[in-house]
Design a protein around this motif. Sequence first.
Motif, PDB file in Angstrom:
ATOM      1  N   ILE A 297      -0.817  -5.712   9.725  1.00 52.47           N
ATOM      2  CA  ILE A 297      -0.482  -4.498   8.988  1.00 52.47           C
ATOM      3  C   ILE A 297       0.790  -3.909   9.575  1.00 52.47           C
TER       4      ILE A 297
ATOM      5  N   ILE B 188       0.857  -1.192   0.000  1.00 47.89           N
ATOM      6  CA  ILE B 188       0.000   0.000   0.000  1.00 47.89           C
ATOM      7  C   ILE B 188       0.890   1.237   0.000  1.00 47.89           C
TER       8      ILE B 188
ATOM      9  N   LEU C  31      -6.127   1.678   8.184  1.00 50.91           N
ATOM     10  CA  LEU C  31      -5.728   0.360   7.694  1.00 50.91           C
ATOM     11  C   LEU C  31      -5.826  -0.697   8.794  1.00 50.91           C
TER      12      LEU C  31
ATOM     13  N   ALA D  62       0.471  -5.395   4.187  1.00 51.49           N
ATOM     14  CA  ALA D  62      -0.483  -6.201   4.953  1.00 51.49           C
ATOM     15  C   ALA D  62      -0.312  -7.667   4.592  1.00 51.49           C
TER      16      ALA D  62
ATOM     17  N   LEU E 194     -10.235  -1.234   1.887  1.00 49.18           N
ATOM     18  CA  LEU E 194      -9.247  -0.349   2.507  1.00 49.18           C
ATOM     19  C   LEU E 194      -9.081   0.932   1.687  1.00 49.18           C
TER      20      LEU E 194
END
Length: 500
Positions: A405, A366, A394, A415, A432
């Motif tokens: 995470i 991410i 998150l 994650a 998310l």
Amino acid sequence: MPGTFLEHDGSGLRLPAGSRNLEIHYTALSFVNPEEIRFRYKLNGFDSDWVDVGNRRVAYYPFLPPGDYEFRVMAFNAYGFESTEDATVTIHLTPAIHQTWWFRGLGAVLLVAVGLAIAGIRIRTLRNHERRLAELVAAQTAELEEVFELTRKVNAGLVLEDVLDELYESFQSIIPYNRIDFGVLSEDRTVMRTLWARSDGKAKGIPMGYALRIEQTSLLEVMRSGQPRILNDLHQYLEQHPGSDTARNIVAEGMQSNLTVPLNVMDKPVGFLFFSSRKPCAYEQAHTKVFEQIAATLSQIVVKSRLYGELLETRGQLEEANRELQVLARLDGLTGIPNRRSFDLQFDQEVRRANRTAAPLSVLMIDIDHFKDFNDLYGHQSGDSCLQAVAVILQAGLRRAGDFIARYGGEEFVAILPETNETEMERIAEQLRCSVEQARFPHPETGAELRVTISIGGSTTLPNSDRSGSNLVAAADRALYGAKDAGRNRCLSSRVNGVS
């Protein structure tokens, strides 16, 4: 007999018992110069030879012992002619009762009997002394053995309560007591607190944890002197010290005698040991020796216990600090979520488990879109707030057991989704992304609402695919860059061997 005149009648003289001094008078007839007659005499049985006495006509025998004697006397005229026959008289001096042979024999027998009696008494005395000495040696040996055993158990690392229980059980056959109390002094030596007590009944006289200020009691003198104190009449002591609650409590339990032994380490008091007995006058000065040995042993364990307690406390503090350091070492200092190191450890475990169970494993990479521009525009403080807010969103979106995470670095997060197939992984990623897109972040200074978006790249291992952890992360990273190239604010998934 003194002053008694006895005349010789030719049959001899028989003197009664008690006669001591004998005086014999003699003479001779002469018609020519009688004053020139000379004499000599001999007492057979006493004199060894004749005794020449000139013209003296008396013989003296003082302190003559009892027995039979014969007195003979001869006379000489001036011309040297002696009498044709000497005059003779037999004398029997009767012995007193204590001078008779049978009395002396009886005395000898009595003397031997007395000697034998004295010898018997002496032998019995020596045997009794030997027996008492053997008992004393045996008692002292038993005391030493018990003290050595107590010391051994102290050195073996037993806790204080176990050693005190062993003390109570072991010494009852050696020294008199029905109750033992143990108290320790505070660091400033002003307060004593009871930590342990035991009696042959229920030890209820002094409660555990009872605190007593030393300056208010006679224990202050015991502490200062460092010497044991014997109280063989607790009732009298209580009359003299009516304010002593401790004495009143143990008297109520039936105790009549008490021995207080201070515990000292390097001449510094650390506590007290109290022995109490229901017998009056139960303690003697001889008891203090073994009690002092016991006290010396217990003093060591008190110090060890204190040091051990301090060590445990320090160890606990160190362990807590280490745990905190371990937690801090695995957490990101800014966002409070796990850091890259924690991810590496967790990911390695999940890969091994997935390989073992053949279950799918998914990873999401991410990245916050245009974060550098956001940082430059709104400032680093706003950038930090943005990272913290995204981390919270998150973490809140990954609620399943096992989901993980972490901050991967900079504005990137990662994650881990155990037992998650590709379809489920894509659903979670989109959820998310939407949560972050809908969120608003207030500017730290102006309060203006700010917003950011994220791009997500995901990858899933399949039962028949390459299950290498590094390849899984690399595939997710490729998918992330694909999402960025496609315009950002979107999710893209990739299998290990290709993008979907």
